[in-house]
Design a protein around this motif. Sequence first.
Motif: not given
Length: 428
Positions: A325-329
């Motif tokens: 999920a961190y790839r979207y921040c």
Amino acid sequence: MLISDICRAVVEEPLYSAGIILYRVGVSVAGVCNVKARRLAAGQKGIWRKLKTSLKPDDKVFWIHAASLGEFEQGRPLIEMVRSRHPEYKILLTFYSPSGHEVRKDWPGADCVCYLPFDTPLRVNRFLRLAHPEIAVFVKYEIWRNYLHRLHRRHVPAYLISAAFRPDQWFFRRESAWYGQWLRWFSRIFVQTEESRRLLEKIGITHVEVAGDTRFDRVAEIRAAGKEIPELELFTDFGNPDRQPVMMAGSSWPEDEDIYAPWFNVHPGIPLVLAPHEFDAERIEGIRRRFSNGVVLYSEMKEDLARAADCQVLVMDCIGMLSSAYRYCDIAYVGGGFGAGIHNLNEAAVYGVPVIFGPNHSRFVEALDLAALGGGIAIAGREGFEHWMGLFVCNPAERLQRGRWAAEYIAEKRGATLRIHNSIFNEA
């Protein structure tokens, strides 16, 4: 041998084992009203059947033990390397914590996944007889007295990987220095840093190798896999160069939300993805009350994408997706730093974003390194968060530069898995 050493050798095992037995009884009693304790007690009952059905007497067994999910991710790169390079071995994976076992009990990368039996002599002997490992690996902090002693007596090589030691640990205290004798039963200890090696050397432990931390390899693998999460892609407007910067709060505790929730409540245009450390009904309701500009759950969004309309906060009420999920921040906040200690910074840093975390981080090498390089931002409270968050929103160049420093740090630290593998299997 000193008289004190003889006395310790005579009384240590029975006293230690008695303590473990009392703990086991305590787990059974606690299981009446505690879900985790109940799962642990129930899981202990299924170990022997699982071992008998999964492992045969003539199997070559590579055993790796992880306390919970975080340690599993740390050991996973080594498991996968052994699986691909040494298919003659069956992989036995054990967990201590229900939170790790319940999530990975059906993981296809291992031939057998079960709980670790409590560390009493009879249970240890039975486990080793059924599992008959040829190699045993313990991840980071897993140091069990009777297991190590029995493995040593059976001449089974045992390794501790990605270990990190600090001067305040009981190994190095005068009154409890005899604990350090347990470390002699490892065939080799692979530590993260030279500082750890020097600490061990001071107490006479020299079978040590500075190999680094396998977590760097794992997060690099996750980034390379590029797992897509459509709900996050939609919520964050991913790929739009004109979007507002998005913050991801990973492994967040209520103490962390005390720090950043007020800022988001007065900046309704900045999206927040929040992954709480726990997300039972009471915890989720508490999060909903904290944020005034709309909250949607990931589970709700999966059922109906329109549920996210006009919501500022998306709550990840699921397990196992945080590292992807961190790839979207654009900005990461990693929780735990206002409690017992921060969670995994590397999962966020690998995506090239600045990582904010709280003051309780001195035990974590990567936190100190990232802060020194500028890719990590240590804050002491709400004012610090508001300063850095405001700067990153208004100054994209500053944000991107610090993100590059974070990504470069991860790239430079890769390679621990291969070093450990080659040492264990005596490969150049």
